[in-house]
Motif scaffolding. Sequence first.
Motif, mmCIF file in Angstrom:
data_model
loop_
_atom_site.group_PDB
_atom_site.id
_atom_site.type_symbol
_atom_site.label_atom_id
_atom_site.label_comp_id
_atom_site.label_asym_id
_atom_site.label_seq_id
_atom_site.Cartn_x
_atom_site.Cartn_y
_atom_site.Cartn_z
ATOM 1 N N VAL A 154 0.987 0.858 7.001
ATOM 2 C CA VAL A 154 1.841 1.254 8.119
ATOM 3 C C VAL A 154 3.124 1.883 7.577
ATOM 4 O O VAL A 154 3.546 1.599 6.448
ATOM 5 N N ALA A 155 3.743 2.732 8.391
ATOM 6 C CA ALA A 155 4.909 3.491 7.932
ATOM 7 C C ALA A 155 6.038 2.600 7.423
ATOM 8 O O ALA A 155 6.711 2.931 6.441
ATOM 9 N N ALA A 156 6.230 1.455 8.068
ATOM 10 C CA ALA A 156 7.345 0.580 7.687
ATOM 11 C C ALA A 156 7.177 -0.013 6.300
ATOM 12 O O ALA A 156 8.160 -0.402 5.657
ATOM 13 N N MET A 157 5.935 -0.080 5.799
ATOM 14 C CA MET A 157 5.677 -0.684 4.483
ATOM 15 C C MET A 157 5.121 0.328 3.491
ATOM 16 O O MET A 157 4.648 -0.040 2.418
ATOM 17 N N ALA A 158 5.208 1.602 3.811
ATOM 18 C CA ALA A 158 4.607 2.634 2.971
ATOM 19 C C ALA A 158 5.403 2.859 1.695
ATOM 20 O O ALA A 158 6.639 2.916 1.712
ATOM 21 N N VAL A 159 4.692 2.998 0.600
ATOM 22 C CA VAL A 159 5.279 3.385 -0.687
ATOM 23 C C VAL A 159 4.406 4.497 -1.257
ATOM 24 O O VAL A 159 3.190 4.478 -1.134
ATOM 25 N N GLY A 160 5.026 5.466 -1.888
ATOM 26 C CA GLY A 160 4.256 6.580 -2.416
ATOM 27 C C GLY A 160 3.747 7.487 -1.304
ATOM 28 O O GLY A 160 3.958 7.242 -0.113
ATOM 29 N N HIS A 161 3.067 8.551 -1.685
ATOM 30 C CA HIS A 161 2.530 9.494 -0.710
ATOM 31 C C HIS A 161 1.383 8.848 0.076
ATOM 32 O O HIS A 161 0.575 8.120 -0.481
ATOM 33 N N GLN A 162 1.334 9.114 1.359
ATOM 34 C CA GLN A 162 0.293 8.578 2.232
ATOM 35 C C GLN A 162 -0.712 9.685 2.549
ATOM 36 O O GLN A 162 -0.379 10.684 3.177
ATOM 37 N N HIS A 163 -1.953 9.506 2.120
ATOM 38 C CA HIS A 163 -2.969 10.554 2.268
ATOM 39 C C HIS A 163 -3.731 10.491 3.576
ATOM 40 O O HIS A 163 -4.400 11.450 3.951
ATOM 41 N N GLN A 164 -3.713 9.381 4.267
ATOM 42 C CA GLN A 164 -4.343 9.235 5.578
ATOM 43 C C GLN A 164 -5.849 9.468 5.577
ATOM 44 O O GLN A 164 -6.407 10.115 6.458
#
Length: 363
Positions: A154-164
Motif C-alpha cells: 500500500v502507498a503508506a508503506m511503500a519503499v522503492g519503486h512500485q511496479h504494480q
Amino acid sequence: MAWPTPLIQAQPAPDMETVEPVPPAVDLVLGASACCLACVFTNPLEVVKTRLQLQGELQARGTYPRLYRGLVASVAAVARADGLCGLQKGLAAGLLYQGLMNGVRFYCYSLACRAGLSQQPGGTVVAGAVAGALGAFVGSPAYLVKTQLQAQTVAAMAVGHQHQHQSVLGALETIWRQQGLLGLWRGVGGAVPRVMVGSATQLATFASAKAWVQEQKWLPEESWLVALAGGMISSVAVAIVMTPFDVVSTRLYNQPVDGAGRGQLYGGLADCLVKICQQEGPSALYKGFGPAYLRLGPHTILSMLFWDELRKLASRGQHPGTRPCPSAHPDRPTLGQSNDPRPLAQVLHRSQESADHSGQPSP
C-alpha cells in the motif's frame, strides 16, 4: 536461494544391504523440489529483507521515515499493511526461481564432480561458484519478478519503486512487452556475483563450523541440530560477504526503467555500489542483514531434510521394498549426495570426515 551440495563421502556400513539408486535426473528434480519446499517456510524473511533493502533508497540516513525497523517490527508492519498473506508475497516467483536455479546448479555441479574437479585443491569451491553463477543467470527473470512483487504494498508503506504487477505471468508479459527479451535479464549483473560469493563462502565454512559445534558437545552427536547450528554459524560469514551484493541485486532488479529499458537509478553493479556508499553511507550495504542471516541456516537444513525424504519416496515408487541409494555414482557423490545409505539426519554430523567435499545449500 538454496541447493544441497556434497555433505560427506562416508563409506557404507558393511552390514548395510544393497539398495537401488535414484537416477541422477530424478535426483536433480527432487533436490530442486526440496529447495522449493524450504522456500515456502523462509519466504516471509525474503519479503522483509526486500523491504528493508529498498527503504531509504539513495537518501541520507535520517532524512526519510523508517517504516520498517528491525526484523520483528518489520514482520508486524508487513502483516498490518498487506495482511498475513502479504508475508508470502512473491512466493510463486520465488518457487520458480528456486526450481530453475537449483535445477541448473545441480546439473552443472554434478558434471563438475564427474569430471573430477571436486578432487582438486579448491575445486569444490570453484565448481560451486561456477554452477551457482550459471544457475543465477538462468533463474534471473524469476528473481526479477520476485523482487518487484515483494516490494509492492500500500502507498503508506511503500519503499522503492512500485511496479504494480498483478501476477507472475502478468509481470513477465509486461517486462517482455515493454523492455524486450533482454529486459527479463536486467539486474543479472548483481545476481551472479551474489550467488557466486555466497556459494563459495558456504562451501568453505560449513564443514569447519559444524566440526567446531561437534567438538563443543553441546548437542547430541547424532542430532540434526548439530548441522543446523553449524549452518547458522557458517551463515554469519556468508551473510557478511553476500549481503552487499544482495542489496545491490535488489536495487538493480527493482529500479524503474526508461523507454529504452535502461535503469533510471543505476547503470550497473559498480555504479550501484558507488551511489549507495556516497548517498546512504557504506552501512547501507548491510540493510536487511538480520533477516538475510536468519534465513540462511534454516533454509539450508530444511532443503537437505526435504531432499532426503523426497528421495526416499521416489525410490520406493520405482523399486518397492528397497531403500534409496544416496548416490547413483558411489565413487563420486553428486550435489548433496552421500555414499552412506542411512537417513540424512543420521549422517549430517560426519561431514568433517571429508572436508574437501563439504558444503551446504547456497543462499
